[in-house]
Design a protein around this motif. Structure first.
Motif, PDB file in Angstrom:
ATOM      1  N   MET A   1       0.851  -1.194   0.000  1.00 50.91           N
ATOM      2  CA  MET A   1       0.000   0.000   0.000  1.00 50.91           C
ATOM      3  C   MET A   1       0.883   1.239   0.000  1.00 50.91           C
ATOM      4  N   LYS A   2       1.363   1.646  -1.183  1.00 48.40           N
ATOM      5  CA  LYS A   2       2.166   2.858  -1.278  1.00 48.40           C
ATOM      6  C   LYS A   2       1.216   4.034  -1.272  1.00 48.40           C
ATOM      7  N   THR A   3       1.338   4.868  -0.263  1.00 50.96           N
ATOM      8  CA  THR A   3       0.363   5.922  -0.068  1.00 50.96           C
ATOM      9  C   THR A   3       1.031   7.104   0.613  1.00 50.96           C
ATOM     10  N   THR A   4       0.244   8.105   0.924  1.00 49.07           N
ATOM     11  CA  THR A   4       0.752   9.226   1.706  1.00 49.07           C
ATOM     12  C   THR A   4       0.383   8.991   3.163  1.00 49.07           C
ATOM     13  N   ILE A   5       1.271   9.389   4.058  1.00 52.11           N
ATOM     14  CA  ILE A   5       1.015   9.200   5.484  1.00 52.11           C
ATOM     15  C   ILE A   5       1.420  10.462   6.232  1.00 52.11           C
ATOM     16  N   GLY A   6       0.595  10.837   7.187  1.00 54.03           N
ATOM     17  CA  GLY A   6       0.884  12.006   8.002  1.00 54.03           C
ATOM     18  C   GLY A   6       0.775  11.657   9.471  1.00 54.03           C
ATOM     19  N   PHE A   7       1.746  12.095  10.248  1.00 52.97           N
ATOM     20  CA  PHE A   7       1.739  11.870  11.691  1.00 52.97           C
ATOM     21  C   PHE A   7       1.475  13.188  12.399  1.00 52.97           C
ATOM     22  N   ILE A   8       0.525  13.183  13.292  1.00 54.45           N
ATOM     23  CA  ILE A   8       0.304  14.342  14.151  1.00 54.45           C
ATOM     24  C   ILE A   8       0.829  13.963  15.523  1.00 54.45           C
ATOM     25  N   GLY A   9       1.978  14.523  15.858  1.00 57.50           N
ATOM     26  CA  GLY A   9       2.747  14.105  17.020  1.00 57.50           C
ATOM     27  C   GLY A   9       4.022  13.439  16.543  1.00 57.50           C
ATOM     28  N   GLY A  10       5.155  13.991  16.938  1.00 59.40           N
ATOM     29  CA  GLY A  10       6.428  13.464  16.443  1.00 59.40           C
ATOM     30  C   GLY A  10       7.274  12.818  17.521  1.00 59.40           C
ATOM     31  N   GLY A  11       6.625  12.310  18.554  1.00 60.86           N
ATOM     32  CA  GLY A  11       7.349  11.749  19.689  1.00 60.86           C
ATOM     33  C   GLY A  11       7.852  10.336  19.481  1.00 60.86           C
ATOM     34  N   ARG A  12       7.981   9.616  20.592  1.00 61.06           N
ATOM     35  CA  ARG A  12       8.619   8.297  20.581  1.00 61.06           C
ATOM     36  C   ARG A  12       7.957   7.322  19.617  1.00 61.06           C
ATOM     37  N   ILE A  13       6.614   7.259  19.658  1.00 62.40           N
ATOM     38  CA  ILE A  13       5.951   6.228  18.862  1.00 62.40           C
ATOM     39  C   ILE A  13       6.071   6.511  17.372  1.00 62.40           C
ATOM     40  N   THR A  14       6.090   7.781  16.995  1.00 68.38           N
ATOM     41  CA  THR A  14       6.293   8.110  15.583  1.00 68.38           C
ATOM     42  C   THR A  14       7.686   7.677  15.141  1.00 68.38           C
ATOM     43  N   LYS A  15       8.673   7.908  15.991  1.00 68.47           N
ATOM     44  CA  LYS A  15      10.038   7.459  15.672  1.00 68.47           C
ATOM     45  C   LYS A  15      10.089   5.937  15.552  1.00 68.47           C
ATOM     46  N   ILE A  16       9.383   5.244  16.436  1.00 68.01           N
ATOM     47  CA  ILE A  16       9.344   3.779  16.386  1.00 68.01           C
ATOM     48  C   ILE A  16       8.757   3.308  15.060  1.00 68.01           C
ATOM     49  N   PHE A  17       7.643   3.910  14.651  1.00 65.67           N
ATOM     50  CA  PHE A  17       7.015   3.527  13.386  1.00 65.67           C
ATOM     51  C   PHE A  17       7.952   3.797  12.209  1.00 65.67           C
ATOM     52  N   LEU A  18       8.540   4.972  12.191  1.00 64.67           N
ATOM     53  CA  LEU A  18       9.405   5.336  11.065  1.00 64.67           C
ATOM     54  C   LEU A  18      10.623   4.422  10.978  1.00 64.67           C
ATOM     55  N   GLU A  19      11.170   4.049  12.132  1.00 70.30           N
ATOM     56  CA  GLU A  19      12.312   3.128  12.139  1.00 70.30           C
ATOM     57  C   GLU A  19      11.891   1.755  11.620  1.00 70.30           C
ATOM     58  N   GLY A  20      10.728   1.287  12.068  1.00 67.21           N
ATOM     59  CA  GLY A  20      10.232  -0.003  11.595  1.00 67.21           C
ATOM     60  C   GLY A  20      10.008  -0.018  10.094  1.00 67.21           C
ATOM     61  N   PHE A  21       9.419   1.060   9.580  1.00 67.32           N
ATOM     62  CA  PHE A  21       9.208   1.155   8.131  1.00 67.32           C
ATOM     63  C   PHE A  21      10.542   1.200   7.387  1.00 67.32           C
ATOM     64  N   LYS A  22      11.492   1.959   7.927  1.00 68.78           N
ATOM     65  CA  LYS A  22      12.796   2.076   7.271  1.00 68.78           C
ATOM     66  C   LYS A  22      13.511   0.729   7.223  1.00 68.78           C
ATOM     67  N   ASN A  23      13.425  -0.021   8.319  1.00 62.01           N
ATOM     68  CA  ASN A  23      14.086  -1.328   8.373  1.00 62.01           C
ATOM     69  C   ASN A  23      13.612  -2.259   7.258  1.00 62.01           C
ATOM     70  N   LYS A  24      12.342  -2.126   6.896  1.00 64.04           N
ATOM     71  CA  LYS A  24      11.748  -2.998   5.878  1.00 64.04           C
ATOM     72  C   LYS A  24      11.662  -2.321   4.505  1.00 64.04           C
ATOM     73  N   ASN A  25      12.335  -1.176   4.389  1.00 70.22           N
ATOM     74  CA  ASN A  25      12.374  -0.455   3.106  1.00 70.22           C
ATOM     75  C   ASN A  25      10.980  -0.096   2.590  1.00 70.22           C
TER      76      ASN A  25
END
Length: 256
Positions: A1-25
Motif C-alpha cells: 500500500m504505497k500511499t501518503t502518510i501524516g503523523f500528528i505528534g512526532g514523539g517516541r511512537i512516531t520514531k518507532i514507526f518510522l524506524e520499523g518502516f525504514k528497516n523494511k524499506n
C-alpha cells in the motif's frame, strides 16, 4: 500500500514507526509529521530524510493515512483541528487509549477509523499491535491497513473494549522488566563477569525461561518449584501488590 502518510505528534511512537518502516524499506509517496516542538521535528528529519515537516496539524492531515500520535487528553482537540481536512476516503489511525472509535467518529467525516495499541518492539519489526476498526469500515479497507502496518510486526484485529488491556499487558509490559535486566547486568559485573558476558547470560536465560514457563507443559507452580533457592522470594507479595495497585490503577485511568 504505497500511499501518503501524516503523523500528528512526532514523539517516541512516531520514531518507532518510522524506524520499523525504514528497516523494511517501506516507501511512501510522502511522509509528513507535525509537532509543535521544532527540535523534535528536526531530529526526525535528520534520522529519516524522507520526512517532511508539516507546519500545522491540518497539513499533516491532508495525507491518505493520518496517524494521531498524541496523548489522550489532546486527541479530541486535535481531531477538531483536522476535521475540515479529513474526508470520507481518509484513514484516521489513533494510537491513544481511552478515546473510543465512537468519539473519534463524532469529530471526523470518515468511517475509516482505526485504533491501535502499538508496541515499542515495532522498532525492530517485532511488534505486537492490536487493531480495532469502525463497524462500518469495509473489509477491503481493513485489509489495506493491516498490510500497511504488517512490516512493524504482528498486526491483528481485536475487539475495541480489549485495547486498554493490551496497553497494560503488552504496550507497557517491557517497562516492568527493562530496568531490572539493566540492574542484573550491573550485578553480574560486580560478580566478576564482563558486561558482554552478563548481557548474553541474561538474554539467553530469559529466552529459555519463557519457553520453559509457557511450553513445558508444567503448571506455573511446577515451573517455579524447579529452582529451590529464591533470593527475593520474601519480596514476592510486595512485588505482586505493587503490580496490582499500579497497573490496575492505571487501567482505571485509561479505560473509556
Amino acid at each position: 500500500m504505497k500511499t501518503t502518510i501524516g503523523f500528528i505528534g512526532g514523539g517516541r511512537i512516531t520514531k518507532i514507526f518510522l524506524e520499523g518502516f525504514k528497516n523494511k524499506n517501506v516507501e511512501f509517496e510522502s511522509v509528513k509529521v507535525y509537532d509543535p516542538n521544532n527540535e523534535t521535528l528536526d531530529a526526525l528529519a535528520s534520522d529519516f530524510p524522507a520526512v517532511k515537516k508539516a507546519g500545522t496539524p491540518e497539513e499533516a492531515a491532508q495525507a491518505k493515512v493520518v496517524v494521531i500520535a498524541v496523548h489522550p487528553p489532546v486527541v479530541m482537540e486535535t481531531l477538531e483541528k483536522i476535521a475540515g481536512v479529513v474526508n470520507d476516503e481518509t484513514f484516521v489511525v489513533s494510537l491513544a487509549p481511552k478515546i473510543t472509535i465512537e468519539k473519534i467518529a463524532s469529530k471526523v467525516k470518515t468511517a475509516n477509523i482505526v485504533r491501535m495499541i502499538p508496541n515499542a518492539t515495532s522498532y525492530i519489526n517485532e511488534g505486537y499491535n492490536p487493531l480495532a476498526f469502525h463497524p462500518a469500515m469495509l473489509k477491503k479497507e481493513k485489509k489495506q491497513i493491516k498490510k500497511l502496518f504488517k512490516p512493524l510486526g504482528k498486526t491483528f484485529e481485536t475487539e475495541e473494549h480489549k485495547l486498554e488491556g493490551y496497553a497494560i499487558i503488552s504496550g507497557m509490559l517491557p517497562t516492568y522488566f527493562w530496568f531490572q535486566w539493566q540492574e542484573l547486568e550491573t550485578i553480574g559485573e560486580k560478580t566478576g563477569l564482563s558486561k558482554e558476558e552478563a548481557a548474553k547470560i541474561i538474554r539467553t536465560t530469559l529466552k529459555n525461561a519463557i519457553k520453559l514457563y509457557y511450553k513445558s507443559g508444567l503448571t506455573p507452580e511446577e515451573v517455579m518449584d524447579l529452582i529451590p533457592v529464591k533470593p527475593i522470594g520474601e519480596n514476592e507479595e510486595e512485588i505482586k501488590n505493587t503490580l496490582n495497585s499500579k497497573l490496575l490503577g492505571l487501567f482505571e485511568k485509561i479505560k473509556p
